[in-house]
Design a protein around this motif. Sequence first.
Motif, PDB file in Angstrom:
ATOM      1  N   GLY A 127       0.806  -1.222   0.000  1.00 25.21           N
ATOM      2  CA  GLY A 127       0.000   0.000   0.000  1.00 25.21           C
ATOM      3  C   GLY A 127       0.834   1.264   0.000  1.00 25.21           C
ATOM      4  N   GLU A 128       0.536   2.168   0.942  1.00 27.94           N
ATOM      5  CA  GLU A 128       1.243   3.447   1.002  1.00 27.94           C
ATOM      6  C   GLU A 128       2.446   3.409   1.948  1.00 27.94           C
ATOM      7  OE1 GLU A 128       0.541   5.536  -1.191  1.00 27.94           O
ATOM      8  OE2 GLU A 128      -1.288   4.510  -1.802  1.00 27.94           O
ATOM      9  N   LEU A 129       2.882   2.229   2.332  1.00 30.45           N
ATOM     10  CA  LEU A 129       4.082   2.122   3.161  1.00 30.45           C
ATOM     11  C   LEU A 129       5.299   2.577   2.367  1.00 30.45           C
ATOM     12  CD1 LEU A 129       3.540  -1.295   4.980  1.00 30.45           C
ATOM     13  CD2 LEU A 129       3.726   0.938   6.064  1.00 30.45           C
ATOM     14  N   SER A 130       6.183   3.312   3.020  1.00 32.01           N
ATOM     15  CA  SER A 130       7.384   3.824   2.360  1.00 32.01           C
ATOM     16  C   SER A 130       8.551   2.862   2.542  1.00 32.01           C
ATOM     17  CB  SER A 130       7.750   5.195   2.943  1.00 32.01           C
ATOM     18  OG  SER A 130       9.052   5.574   2.550  1.00 32.01           O
ATOM     19  N   ALA A 131       9.129   2.431   1.423  1.00 32.65           N
ATOM     20  CA  ALA A 131      10.276   1.515   1.473  1.00 32.65           C
ATOM     21  C   ALA A 131      11.456   2.172   2.182  1.00 32.65           C
ATOM     22  CB  ALA A 131      10.671   1.111   0.049  1.00 32.65           C
ATOM     23  N   ILE A 132      11.687   3.461   1.913  1.00 37.74           N
ATOM     24  CA  ILE A 132      12.806   4.178   2.529  1.00 37.74           C
ATOM     25  C   ILE A 132      12.669   4.178   4.045  1.00 37.74           C
ATOM     26  CG2 ILE A 132      13.950   6.424   2.751  1.00 37.74           C
ATOM     27  CD1 ILE A 132      13.093   7.021  -0.124  1.00 37.74           C
TER      28      ILE A 132
ATOM     29  N   LEU B 195      10.312  -6.580   0.187  1.00 36.54           N
ATOM     30  CA  LEU B 195      11.007  -7.141  -0.975  1.00 36.54           C
ATOM     31  C   LEU B 195      10.120  -8.117  -1.739  1.00 36.54           C
ATOM     32  CD1 LEU B 195      14.514  -7.757   0.672  1.00 36.54           C
ATOM     33  CD2 LEU B 195      13.844  -5.870  -0.829  1.00 36.54           C
ATOM     34  N   TYR B 196       9.335  -8.911  -0.994  1.00 33.10           N
ATOM     35  CA  TYR B 196       8.481  -9.921  -1.631  1.00 33.10           C
ATOM     36  C   TYR B 196       7.385  -9.273  -2.473  1.00 33.10           C
ATOM     37  CZ  TYR B 196       5.456 -13.989  -2.125  1.00 33.10           C
ATOM     38  OH  TYR B 196       4.673 -15.001  -2.639  1.00 33.10           O
ATOM     39  N   TYR B 197       6.801  -8.183  -1.939  1.00 30.29           N
ATOM     40  CA  TYR B 197       5.696  -7.514  -2.645  1.00 30.29           C
ATOM     41  C   TYR B 197       6.170  -6.285  -3.412  1.00 30.29           C
ATOM     42  CZ  TYR B 197       2.525 -10.336   0.246  1.00 30.29           C
ATOM     43  OH  TYR B 197       1.853 -11.378   0.846  1.00 30.29           O
ATOM     44  N   TRP B 198       7.449  -6.244  -3.753  1.00 30.52           N
ATOM     45  CA  TRP B 198       8.051  -5.040  -4.339  1.00 30.52           C
ATOM     46  C   TRP B 198       7.300  -4.540  -5.575  1.00 30.52           C
ATOM     47  CZ3 TRP B 198      11.551  -1.790  -2.436  1.00 30.52           C
ATOM     48  CH2 TRP B 198      12.127  -0.853  -3.306  1.00 30.52           C
ATOM     49  N   ASN B 199       6.926  -5.448  -6.478  1.00 32.04           N
ATOM     50  CA  ASN B 199       6.296  -5.049  -7.743  1.00 32.04           C
ATOM     51  C   ASN B 199       4.780  -5.192  -7.738  1.00 32.04           C
ATOM     52  OD1 ASN B 199       8.698  -4.360  -9.186  1.00 32.04           O
ATOM     53  ND2 ASN B 199       9.165  -6.547  -9.356  1.00 32.04           N
ATOM     54  N   VAL B 200       4.202  -5.396  -6.549  1.00 36.56           N
ATOM     55  CA  VAL B 200       2.749  -5.528  -6.449  1.00 36.56           C
ATOM     56  C   VAL B 200       2.159  -4.210  -5.968  1.00 36.56           C
ATOM     57  CG1 VAL B 200       0.832  -6.769  -5.385  1.00 36.56           C
ATOM     58  CG2 VAL B 200       2.956  -7.976  -5.925  1.00 36.56           C
ATOM     59  N   HIS B 201       1.210  -3.662  -6.717  1.00 39.33           N
ATOM     60  CA  HIS B 201       0.591  -2.385  -6.360  1.00 39.33           C
ATOM     61  C   HIS B 201      -0.899  -2.601  -6.098  1.00 39.33           C
ATOM     62  CE1 HIS B 201       4.277  -0.375  -7.496  1.00 39.33           C
ATOM     63  NE2 HIS B 201       4.277  -1.061  -8.615  1.00 39.33           N
ATOM     64  N   PRO B 202      -1.516  -1.727  -5.315  1.00 41.80           N
ATOM     65  CA  PRO B 202      -2.922  -1.907  -4.951  1.00 41.80           C
ATOM     66  C   PRO B 202      -3.834  -2.125  -6.150  1.00 41.80           C
ATOM     67  CG  PRO B 202      -1.959  -0.174  -3.624  1.00 41.80           C
ATOM     68  CD  PRO B 202      -0.913  -0.578  -4.624  1.00 41.80           C
ATOM     69  N   ALA B 203      -3.654  -1.317  -7.196  1.00 46.40           N
ATOM     70  CA  ALA B 203      -4.528  -1.420  -8.372  1.00 46.40           C
ATOM     71  C   ALA B 203      -4.382  -2.770  -9.055  1.00 46.40           C
ATOM     72  CB  ALA B 203      -4.233  -0.286  -9.354  1.00 46.40           C
ATOM     73  N   VAL B 204      -3.117  -3.241  -9.139  1.00 47.37           N
ATOM     74  CA  VAL B 204      -2.842  -4.523  -9.786  1.00 47.37           C
ATOM     75  C   VAL B 204      -3.464  -5.650  -8.995  1.00 47.37           C
ATOM     76  CG1 VAL B 204      -1.044  -6.138 -10.487  1.00 47.37           C
ATOM     77  CG2 VAL B 204      -0.716  -3.666 -10.812  1.00 47.37           C
ATOM     78  N   LYS B 205      -3.302  -5.609  -7.657  1.00 44.81           N
ATOM     79  CA  LYS B 205      -3.847  -6.639  -6.792  1.00 44.81           C
ATOM     80  C   LYS B 205      -5.370  -6.666  -6.893  1.00 44.81           C
ATOM     81  CE  LYS B 205      -3.798  -9.806  -3.634  1.00 44.81           C
ATOM     82  NZ  LYS B 205      -3.252 -11.131  -3.898  1.00 44.81           N
ATOM     83  N   LYS B 206      -5.994  -5.493  -6.918  1.00 40.26           N
ATOM     84  CA  LYS B 206      -7.440  -5.417  -7.004  1.00 40.26           C
ATOM     85  C   LYS B 206      -7.938  -6.007  -8.304  1.00 40.26           C
ATOM     86  CE  LYS B 206     -11.239  -2.102  -6.523  1.00 40.26           C
ATOM     87  NZ  LYS B 206     -11.584  -0.678  -6.338  1.00 40.26           N
ATOM     88  N   LYS B 207      -7.222  -5.734  -9.387  1.00 34.65           N
ATOM     89  CA  LYS B 207      -7.606  -6.259 -10.696  1.00 34.65           C
ATOM     90  C   LYS B 207      -7.547  -7.772 -10.711  1.00 34.65           C
ATOM     91  CE  LYS B 207      -6.452  -5.852 -15.605  1.00 34.65           C
ATOM     92  NZ  LYS B 207      -5.543  -5.234 -16.598  1.00 34.65           N
ATOM     93  N   LYS B 208      -6.472  -8.331 -10.070  1.00 35.92           N
ATOM     94  CA  LYS B 208      -6.341  -9.780 -10.016  1.00 35.92           C
ATOM     95  C   LYS B 208      -7.495 -10.409  -9.239  1.00 35.92           C
ATOM     96  CE  LYS B 208      -1.302 -10.073 -10.489  1.00 35.92           C
ATOM     97  NZ  LYS B 208      -0.049 -10.499  -9.833  1.00 35.92           N
TER      98      LYS B 208
END
Length: 242
Positions: free
Chosen positions: A180-185, A229-242
């Motif tokens: 979600g909106e968690l910051s990696a930094i 790291l595991y969910y690095w390329n997963v975004h909310p919109a993509v997950k919702k679409k799936k």
Amino acid sequence: MTEEHSLRRLLSFIVPDPCYERFFVRFDLLHGPCLKILLSKCLGLGIIAGSVMVKVPQIVKIVKARSAVGISFNAIISELVAIAGTIAYSVVNKFPFSAWGEAFFLLMQTLIIGFFTQHYGGKTAKGMIFVVLYLAVLQLLLSPITPLGVITFLQALNMPAVISSKLLQAGTIYRTGHTGELSAITMILVFAGSLARIFTSLQETGDGLLVLTFVVASSCNGILVLQLLYYWNVHPAVKKKK
């Protein structure tokens, strides 16, 4: 006041008198115990300096998105309980500011994030009440009327508070399938800071309870970084679409 005396006073915060003699009078620059003290002080000050901005990327990300999706409010509460315990315990035991100072800045930034989770969830009044009540309780903990036993007990509760905070956040990430909106930094900097605090706490306080708290915090922060790291390329919109 001589130049040497001025330099000694200037460096006294990071180099105690015996070590000043070692480094600048005897020129014994490889003295092990003094090197450990110097490293610990510099690490501590570095952590405090970094903590001033460590959660700013998270705050900025929330404000830009106008959303706190993926951030657990219950985890925020648990984290704030742990931070309050650390500050009160450190102040009461008169630990040097370099051993716990970042907790103050983390508190203020975490409190802001807690408010935003409510504000962007349509509960602004609840968020404001939460902030006021928390600061009032913190003021009470730091006042002389609070017994030392209560402060020590609160610090002992730090470990379950830290664990619950991180596991609640980890559970939120797992259920939503993204960060979600968690910051990696922010997540990586908090993890690095908690690791460094294990060493500085050992060196500057020798307090087993405080050291164990940072060991537990580092382990839990490590879980969140692994999820990041595991969910690095997963975004909310993509997950919702799936």
